[in-house]
Design a protein around this motif. Structure first.
Motif, PDB file in Angstrom:
ATOM      1  N   SER A   1      15.055   1.178   5.949  1.00 43.72           N
ATOM      2  CA  SER A   1      14.141   0.248   5.788  1.00 43.72           C
ATOM      3  C   SER A   1      13.283   0.368   5.391  1.00 43.72           C
ATOM      4  O   SER A   1      12.109   1.344   5.166  1.00 43.72           O
ATOM      5  CB  SER A   1      14.861  -0.745   7.763  1.00 43.72           C
ATOM      6  OG  SER A   1      13.128   0.570   8.145  1.00 43.72           O
ATOM      7  N   TYR A   2      12.388  -0.998   5.456  1.00 45.41           N
ATOM      8  CA  TYR A   2      10.930  -1.275   4.719  1.00 45.41           C
ATOM      9  C   TYR A   2      10.074  -0.198   5.583  1.00 45.41           C
ATOM     10  O   TYR A   2       9.682   0.002   5.135  1.00 45.41           O
ATOM     11  CB  TYR A   2      10.193  -2.869   5.189  1.00 45.41           C
ATOM     12  CG  TYR A   2       9.378  -2.823   4.428  1.00 45.41           C
ATOM     13  CD1 TYR A   2       8.933  -3.328   2.875  1.00 45.41           C
ATOM     14  CD2 TYR A   2       7.940  -3.051   5.585  1.00 45.41           C
ATOM     15  CE1 TYR A   2       8.164  -3.885   3.135  1.00 45.41           C
ATOM     16  CE2 TYR A   2       6.569  -2.785   4.926  1.00 45.41           C
ATOM     17  CZ  TYR A   2       6.375  -3.236   3.878  1.00 45.41           C
ATOM     18  OH  TYR A   2       5.667  -3.806   3.200  1.00 45.41           O
ATOM     19  N   VAL A   3      10.175  -0.346   7.091  1.00 42.30           N
ATOM     20  CA  VAL A   3       8.990   0.314   8.158  1.00 42.30           C
ATOM     21  C   VAL A   3       9.450   1.618   7.478  1.00 42.30           C
ATOM     22  O   VAL A   3       8.532   2.602   7.663  1.00 42.30           O
ATOM     23  CB  VAL A   3       9.496   0.291   9.504  1.00 42.30           C
ATOM     24  CG1 VAL A   3       8.889   0.701  10.318  1.00 42.30           C
ATOM     25  CG2 VAL A   3       9.305  -1.701   9.641  1.00 42.30           C
ATOM     26  N   THR A   4      11.086   2.190   7.692  1.00 46.15           N
ATOM     27  CA  THR A   4      11.253   3.466   7.514  1.00 46.15           C
ATOM     28  C   THR A   4      10.665   4.043   5.780  1.00 46.15           C
ATOM     29  O   THR A   4      10.078   5.050   6.160  1.00 46.15           O
ATOM     30  CB  THR A   4      12.323   4.158   7.551  1.00 46.15           C
ATOM     31  OG1 THR A   4      13.340   3.623   8.541  1.00 46.15           O
ATOM     32  CG2 THR A   4      12.935   5.541   6.409  1.00 46.15           C
ATOM     33  N   ILE A   5      10.706   3.339   5.153  1.00 49.35           N
ATOM     34  CA  ILE A   5      10.348   3.985   3.941  1.00 49.35           C
ATOM     35  C   ILE A   5       8.563   3.918   4.490  1.00 49.35           C
ATOM     36  O   ILE A   5       7.578   4.565   3.554  1.00 49.35           O
ATOM     37  CB  ILE A   5      10.484   2.149   2.877  1.00 49.35           C
ATOM     38  CG1 ILE A   5      12.047   2.489   2.430  1.00 49.35           C
ATOM     39  CG2 ILE A   5       9.575   2.627   1.483  1.00 49.35           C
ATOM     40  CD1 ILE A   5      12.367   3.820   1.969  1.00 49.35           C
TER      41      ILE A   5
ATOM     42  N   GLN B   1       3.950   9.594   6.018  1.00 50.67           N
ATOM     43  CA  GLN B   1       4.097  10.954   6.336  1.00 50.67           C
ATOM     44  C   GLN B   1       4.144  12.095   5.295  1.00 50.67           C
ATOM     45  O   GLN B   1       4.482  13.322   4.896  1.00 50.67           O
ATOM     46  CB  GLN B   1       5.704  11.740   6.870  1.00 50.67           C
ATOM     47  CG  GLN B   1       5.682  10.563   8.380  1.00 50.67           C
ATOM     48  CD  GLN B   1       7.337  10.615   8.801  1.00 50.67           C
ATOM     49  OE1 GLN B   1       8.002  10.951   8.132  1.00 50.67           O
ATOM     50  NE2 GLN B   1       7.065  10.263  10.599  1.00 50.67           N
ATOM     51  N   LYS B   2       3.940  11.565   3.846  1.00 55.83           N
ATOM     52  CA  LYS B   2       3.925  12.181   2.583  1.00 55.83           C
ATOM     53  C   LYS B   2       5.255  12.545   1.755  1.00 55.83           C
ATOM     54  O   LYS B   2       5.651  13.324   1.440  1.00 55.83           O
ATOM     55  CB  LYS B   2       3.404  13.290   2.670  1.00 55.83           C
ATOM     56  CG  LYS B   2       1.863  12.847   2.781  1.00 55.83           C
ATOM     57  CD  LYS B   2       0.107  12.110   1.956  1.00 55.83           C
ATOM     58  CE  LYS B   2      -0.461  12.206   2.372  1.00 55.83           C
ATOM     59  NZ  LYS B   2      -1.088  10.884   1.755  1.00 55.83           N
ATOM     60  N   LYS B   3       6.626  11.994   2.527  1.00 54.24           N
ATOM     61  CA  LYS B   3       8.089  12.551   2.439  1.00 54.24           C
ATOM     62  C   LYS B   3       8.004  11.695   1.341  1.00 54.24           C
ATOM     63  O   LYS B   3       9.246  12.456   0.581  1.00 54.24           O
ATOM     64  CB  LYS B   3       8.962  11.984   3.676  1.00 54.24           C
ATOM     65  CG  LYS B   3       8.525  13.218   4.655  1.00 54.24           C
ATOM     66  CD  LYS B   3       9.668  12.355   6.549  1.00 54.24           C
ATOM     67  CE  LYS B   3      10.132  13.524   6.903  1.00 54.24           C
ATOM     68  NZ  LYS B   3      11.212  12.668   8.079  1.00 54.24           N
ATOM     69  N   ILE B   4       7.729  10.154   0.815  1.00 57.89           N
ATOM     70  CA  ILE B   4       7.787   9.859  -0.110  1.00 57.89           C
ATOM     71  C   ILE B   4       6.515  10.019  -1.217  1.00 57.89           C
ATOM     72  O   ILE B   4       5.474   9.126  -0.534  1.00 57.89           O
ATOM     73  CB  ILE B   4       8.304   8.538  -0.055  1.00 57.89           C
ATOM     74  CG1 ILE B   4       9.846   8.246   0.328  1.00 57.89           C
ATOM     75  CG2 ILE B   4       8.216   7.749  -1.745  1.00 57.89           C
ATOM     76  CD1 ILE B   4       9.996   7.845   0.276  1.00 57.89           C
ATOM     77  N   VAL B   5       6.188   9.868  -2.393  1.00 58.52           N
ATOM     78  CA  VAL B   5       5.535  10.088  -3.180  1.00 58.52           C
ATOM     79  C   VAL B   5       5.489   8.490  -3.731  1.00 58.52           C
ATOM     80  O   VAL B   5       6.053   7.465  -4.379  1.00 58.52           O
ATOM     81  CB  VAL B   5       5.414  10.483  -4.523  1.00 58.52           C
ATOM     82  CG1 VAL B   5       4.089  10.742  -5.330  1.00 58.52           C
ATOM     83  CG2 VAL B   5       5.994  11.964  -4.047  1.00 58.52           C
ATOM     84  N   ALA B   6       4.084   7.992  -3.498  1.00 59.07           N
ATOM     85  CA  ALA B   6       3.837   6.417  -3.934  1.00 59.07           C
ATOM     86  C   ALA B   6       2.310   6.239  -4.162  1.00 59.07           C
ATOM     87  O   ALA B   6       1.354   6.978  -3.410  1.00 59.07           O
ATOM     88  CB  ALA B   6       4.651   5.291  -2.248  1.00 59.07           C
TER      89      ALA B   6
ATOM     90  N   TYR C   1       2.341  -0.635  -2.675  1.00 57.50           N
ATOM     91  CA  TYR C   1       2.692   0.024  -3.280  1.00 57.50           C
ATOM     92  C   TYR C   1       3.241   0.518  -4.437  1.00 57.50           C
ATOM     93  O   TYR C   1       3.965  -0.072  -4.594  1.00 57.50           O
ATOM     94  CB  TYR C   1       3.265   1.747  -2.059  1.00 57.50           C
ATOM     95  CG  TYR C   1       2.476   1.872  -0.812  1.00 57.50           C
ATOM     96  CD1 TYR C   1       2.240   3.060  -1.018  1.00 57.50           C
ATOM     97  CD2 TYR C   1       2.832   0.992   0.197  1.00 57.50           C
ATOM     98  CE1 TYR C   1       0.685   3.278   0.017  1.00 57.50           C
ATOM     99  CE2 TYR C   1       1.698   1.211   1.565  1.00 57.50           C
ATOM    100  CZ  TYR C   1       0.901   2.654   1.019  1.00 57.50           C
ATOM    101  OH  TYR C   1       0.154   2.760   2.312  1.00 57.50           O
ATOM    102  N   SER C   2       3.203   1.228  -5.565  1.00 56.85           N
ATOM    103  CA  SER C   2       3.819   1.564  -6.185  1.00 56.85           C
ATOM    104  C   SER C   2       4.554   2.841  -6.482  1.00 56.85           C
ATOM    105  O   SER C   2       3.528   3.835  -6.141  1.00 56.85           O
ATOM    106  CB  SER C   2       2.922   2.589  -8.414  1.00 56.85           C
ATOM    107  OG  SER C   2       3.920   2.271  -8.720  1.00 56.85           O
ATOM    108  N   ILE C   3       5.663   3.343  -6.159  1.00 55.58           N
ATOM    109  CA  ILE C   3       6.966   4.563  -5.613  1.00 55.58           C
ATOM    110  C   ILE C   3       7.291   4.768  -7.435  1.00 55.58           C
ATOM    111  O   ILE C   3       8.323   4.063  -7.339  1.00 55.58           O
ATOM    112  CB  ILE C   3       7.585   4.119  -4.802  1.00 55.58           C
ATOM    113  CG1 ILE C   3       7.048   3.542  -3.239  1.00 55.58           C
ATOM    114  CG2 ILE C   3       8.547   5.198  -4.472  1.00 55.58           C
ATOM    115  CD1 ILE C   3       7.732   3.379  -2.542  1.00 55.58           C
ATOM    116  N   PRO C   4       6.685   5.832  -7.498  1.00 59.47           N
ATOM    117  CA  PRO C   4       7.925   6.233  -8.652  1.00 59.47           C
ATOM    118  C   PRO C   4       9.354   6.999  -8.699  1.00 59.47           C
ATOM    119  O   PRO C   4       9.543   7.498  -7.621  1.00 59.47           O
ATOM    120  CB  PRO C   4       7.191   8.325  -9.437  1.00 59.47           C
ATOM    121  CG  PRO C   4       5.876   8.115  -8.744  1.00 59.47           C
ATOM    122  CD  PRO C   4       6.176   7.348  -7.340  1.00 59.47           C
TER     123      PRO C   4
END
Length: 105
Positions: A35-39, A45-50, A57-60
């Motif tokens: 979900s959007y909220v999970t992302i 939480q720094k689990k995804i770099v953005a 957000y721009s997510i590589p």
């Protein structure tokens, strides 16, 4: 061109695309099946770099390389299985037609 070479070229193209692409939060959620909220939570939480750009957000995409390779392999295996099934059906049809024509003669 042999199938193995073609497969390797497609894999290289998938990796190049991942290296050259950024995702929005919505695209990332769809890609990961979350979900959007999970992302957003994972970004916090720094689990995804953005990278935060004003209001978005721009997510590589390259950080999901393992997932990209996994999806590529799954799709490749599915297509191979479908192709084999098609060949088998085609072979069965040809065999049945040969038998029909043999019986008719």
């Amino acid at each position: 061109m042999n199938a193995q070479v073609l497969k390797q070229q497609l894999m290289a193209l998938a990796i190049y695309d991942a290296n050259d692409t950024s995702l929005t939060v919505e695209e990332c959620a769809a890609f990961l099946g979350k979900s959007y909220v999970t992302i957003i939570r994972w970004i916090d939480q720094k689990k995804i770099v953005a990278v935060h750009n004003k209001s978005s957000y721009s997510i590589p995409k390259i950080q999901f390389l393992d997932k990209i390779i996994e999806k590529f392999k799954e799709e490749s295996e599915k297509e191979t299985t479908e192709f084999i099934v098609e060949l088998d059906i085609e072979g069965q049809v040809k065999k049945a037609l040969k038998n029909i024509f043999k019986e008719a003669v």
